[in-house]
Design a protein around this motif. Structure first.
Motif, PDB file in Angstrom:
ATOM      1  N   VAL A  55       0.889  -1.218   0.037  1.00 60.30           N
ATOM      2  CA  VAL A  55      -0.207   0.221  -0.107  1.00 60.30           C
ATOM      3  C   VAL A  55       0.945   1.260   0.103  1.00 60.30           C
ATOM      4  CG1 VAL A  55      -1.728   1.343   1.517  1.00 60.30           C
ATOM      5  CG2 VAL A  55      -2.171  -1.047   1.108  1.00 60.30           C
ATOM      6  N   GLN A  56       1.832   1.412   0.826  1.00 54.13           N
ATOM      7  CA  GLN A  56       2.798   2.373   0.986  1.00 54.13           C
ATOM      8  C   GLN A  56       3.611   2.549  -0.357  1.00 54.13           C
ATOM      9  OE1 GLN A  56       2.871   4.791   3.455  1.00 54.13           O
ATOM     10  NE2 GLN A  56       3.965   5.787   1.638  1.00 54.13           N
ATOM     11  N   ARG A  57       3.988   1.338  -1.028  1.00 54.23           N
ATOM     12  CA  ARG A  57       4.712   1.485  -2.394  1.00 54.23           C
ATOM     13  C   ARG A  57       3.765   2.109  -3.436  1.00 54.23           C
ATOM     14  NH1 ARG A  57       9.162  -3.651  -1.956  1.00 54.23           N
ATOM     15  NH2 ARG A  57       9.556  -2.712  -3.721  1.00 54.23           N
ATOM     16  N   THR A  58       2.477   1.673  -3.312  1.00 48.96           N
ATOM     17  CA  THR A  58       1.795   2.132  -4.451  1.00 48.96           C
ATOM     18  C   THR A  58       1.512   3.715  -4.169  1.00 48.96           C
ATOM     19  OG1 THR A  58       0.482  -0.052  -4.360  1.00 48.96           O
ATOM     20  CG2 THR A  58      -0.710   1.785  -5.183  1.00 48.96           C
ATOM     21  N   LEU A  59       1.226   3.820  -2.869  1.00 49.35           N
ATOM     22  CA  LEU A  59       0.950   5.481  -2.654  1.00 49.35           C
ATOM     23  C   LEU A  59       2.170   6.179  -3.081  1.00 49.35           C
ATOM     24  CD1 LEU A  59      -1.115   5.232   0.680  1.00 49.35           C
ATOM     25  CD2 LEU A  59      -1.766   5.881  -1.728  1.00 49.35           C
ATOM     26  N   ASP A  60       3.297   5.722  -2.749  1.00 47.09           N
ATOM     27  CA  ASP A  60       4.616   6.365  -3.280  1.00 47.09           C
ATOM     28  C   ASP A  60       4.597   6.859  -5.057  1.00 47.09           C
ATOM     29  OD1 ASP A  60       5.717   6.240  -0.867  1.00 47.09           O
ATOM     30  OD2 ASP A  60       7.085   4.759  -1.215  1.00 47.09           O
TER      31      ASP A  60
ATOM     32  N   LYS B 107      -1.144  14.339  -4.614  1.00 48.45           N
ATOM     33  CA  LYS B 107      -2.613  15.173  -5.030  1.00 48.45           C
ATOM     34  C   LYS B 107      -2.442  15.105  -6.642  1.00 48.45           C
ATOM     35  CE  LYS B 107      -5.277  19.377  -4.241  1.00 48.45           C
ATOM     36  NZ  LYS B 107      -5.465  20.509  -3.602  1.00 48.45           N
ATOM     37  N   TRP B 108      -3.471  14.989  -7.397  1.00 44.95           N
ATOM     38  CA  TRP B 108      -3.932  15.268  -8.713  1.00 44.95           C
ATOM     39  C   TRP B 108      -3.631  14.022  -9.508  1.00 44.95           C
ATOM     40  CZ3 TRP B 108      -7.339  18.586  -9.441  1.00 44.95           C
ATOM     41  CH2 TRP B 108      -7.239  20.072  -8.777  1.00 44.95           C
ATOM     42  N   THR B 109      -2.898  12.872  -9.153  1.00 45.31           N
ATOM     43  CA  THR B 109      -2.553  11.927  -9.700  1.00 45.31           C
ATOM     44  C   THR B 109      -3.595  10.894 -10.297  1.00 45.31           C
ATOM     45  OG1 THR B 109      -0.197  11.852  -8.871  1.00 45.31           O
ATOM     46  CG2 THR B 109      -0.917   9.939  -9.971  1.00 45.31           C
ATOM     47  N   LEU B 110      -4.573  10.555  -9.015  1.00 41.69           N
ATOM     48  CA  LEU B 110      -5.573   9.643  -9.211  1.00 41.69           C
ATOM     49  C   LEU B 110      -6.519  10.357 -10.246  1.00 41.69           C
ATOM     50  CD1 LEU B 110      -5.816   8.081  -5.971  1.00 41.69           C
ATOM     51  CD2 LEU B 110      -5.319   7.025  -7.822  1.00 41.69           C
ATOM     52  N   SER B 111      -6.803  11.686 -10.198  1.00 41.59           N
ATOM     53  CA  SER B 111      -7.518  12.490 -11.110  1.00 41.59           C
ATOM     54  C   SER B 111      -7.064  12.182 -12.573  1.00 41.59           C
ATOM     55  CB  SER B 111      -7.627  13.873 -10.736  1.00 41.59           C
ATOM     56  OG  SER B 111      -8.344  14.239  -9.472  1.00 41.59           O
ATOM     57  N   ILE B 112      -5.765  12.273 -12.598  1.00 46.46           N
ATOM     58  CA  ILE B 112      -5.058  12.157 -14.010  1.00 46.46           C
ATOM     59  C   ILE B 112      -5.564  10.722 -14.702  1.00 46.46           C
ATOM     60  CG2 ILE B 112      -3.024  11.923 -15.393  1.00 46.46           C
ATOM     61  CD1 ILE B 112      -1.952  14.355 -13.543  1.00 46.46           C
TER      62      ILE B 112
ATOM     63  N   TRP C  70      -4.032   0.453 -16.661  1.00 44.21           N
ATOM     64  CA  TRP C  70      -5.104  -0.251 -16.298  1.00 44.21           C
ATOM     65  C   TRP C  70      -5.729  -0.856 -15.276  1.00 44.21           C
ATOM     66  CZ3 TRP C  70      -9.179   1.757 -18.811  1.00 44.21           C
ATOM     67  CH2 TRP C  70      -9.184   2.418 -19.838  1.00 44.21           C
ATOM     68  N   ASP C  71      -4.432  -1.651 -15.089  1.00 45.68           N
ATOM     69  CA  ASP C  71      -4.502  -2.550 -13.692  1.00 45.68           C
ATOM     70  C   ASP C  71      -5.050  -1.795 -12.377  1.00 45.68           C
ATOM     71  OD1 ASP C  71      -4.534  -4.755 -14.945  1.00 45.68           O
ATOM     72  OD2 ASP C  71      -2.507  -4.907 -14.156  1.00 45.68           O
ATOM     73  N   LEU C  72      -4.868  -0.095 -12.734  1.00 42.03           N
ATOM     74  CA  LEU C  72      -5.631   0.674 -11.381  1.00 42.03           C
ATOM     75  C   LEU C  72      -7.042   0.976 -11.792  1.00 42.03           C
ATOM     76  CD1 LEU C  72      -2.471   3.042 -11.280  1.00 42.03           C
ATOM     77  CD2 LEU C  72      -3.161   1.494  -9.418  1.00 42.03           C
ATOM     78  N   TRP C  73      -7.521   0.512 -12.787  1.00 45.22           N
ATOM     79  CA  TRP C  73      -9.048   0.945 -12.936  1.00 45.22           C
ATOM     80  C   TRP C  73      -9.972   0.488 -11.863  1.00 45.22           C
ATOM     81  CZ3 TRP C  73     -13.485  -2.065 -14.376  1.00 45.22           C
ATOM     82  CH2 TRP C  73     -14.441  -1.415 -14.966  1.00 45.22           C
ATOM     83  N   PRO C  74      -9.894  -0.645 -11.186  1.00 45.69           N
ATOM     84  CA  PRO C  74     -10.568  -1.117 -10.356  1.00 45.69           C
ATOM     85  C   PRO C  74     -10.134  -0.438  -9.133  1.00 45.69           C
ATOM     86  CG  PRO C  74      -9.698  -3.161 -10.986  1.00 45.69           C
ATOM     87  CD  PRO C  74      -8.955  -1.917 -11.828  1.00 45.69           C
ATOM     88  N   VAL C  75      -9.185   0.284  -8.705  1.00 46.69           N
ATOM     89  CA  VAL C  75      -8.913   1.101  -7.766  1.00 46.69           C
ATOM     90  C   VAL C  75      -9.839   2.420  -7.901  1.00 46.69           C
ATOM     91  CG1 VAL C  75      -7.249   2.739  -6.413  1.00 46.69           C
ATOM     92  CG2 VAL C  75      -6.624   0.273  -7.123  1.00 46.69           C
ATOM     93  N   LEU C  76      -9.875   2.950  -9.178  1.00 43.05           N
ATOM     94  CA  LEU C  76     -10.619   4.158  -9.335  1.00 43.05           C
ATOM     95  C   LEU C  76     -12.223   3.915  -9.127  1.00 43.05           C
ATOM     96  CD1 LEU C  76      -8.783   4.998 -12.593  1.00 43.05           C
ATOM     97  CD2 LEU C  76      -8.613   6.452 -10.357  1.00 43.05           C
TER      98      LEU C  76
END
Length: 155
Positions: free
Chosen positions: A13-18, A23-28, A89-95
């Protein structure tokens, strides 16, 4: 070893957040997943400064989450579009999970900004946690979490 005795330095989780936690990265990433490709479109849609957007796009590209693809409008110089990679695209479920939480707890009274539905049946899309044994709809009380083989003692 108990969780509070384990170091979080190599926590996924920490490595992913790194990588995606600024801020703005998930919006991008949200915009990229919804078809935004060009720098100016990202900037205009989100109201970001050029410096912040350039920094985030550079970091996402360096992390292999976005890739660039050249394009050229007639009469203009060549530029790059930004496209999600498989890793992106593997981050799509997170979104989708963030959207689902937001619609539950921070919803706009007018309704959802984006209505995400299954193309085949038209039903709304949602995230559910399941085990690899096929049991769906797990809740935190249905699982056991303990330090795994990569856990290191807290220093």
């Amino acid at each position: 070893m108990e969780w509070l005795e384990a170091s979080t330095e190599n926590c996924p989780v920490q490595r992913t957040l790194d990588v995606i936690g600024e801020k703005w990265t998930l919006s991008i990433l949200r915009d990229a997943a919804n078809g935004v490709r060009r720098f100016e479109d990202f900037r205009r849609h989100m109201g970001l400064s050029e410096a912040v957007l350039s920094d985030r796009l550079r970091k996402l590209t360096a992390a292999g989450i976005l890739r660039t693809a050249p394009y050229r409008d007639p009469g203009s110089r060549s530029r790059n579009e930004y496209r999600l990679t498989r890793k992106g695209w593997d981050l799509w479920p997170v979104l989708i999970a963030l959207r689902q939480w937001g619609e539950t707890y921070e919803a706009d009274p007018a309704g959802p900004v984006l209505d995400v539905r299954h193309s085949d049946c038209g039903a709304p899309v949602r995230i559910a946690v399941e085990c690899t044994g096929g049991h769906e709809e797990l809740t935190p009380k249905d699982v056991t979490a303990r330090p795994g083989p990569g856990a290191r003692p807290l220093r």
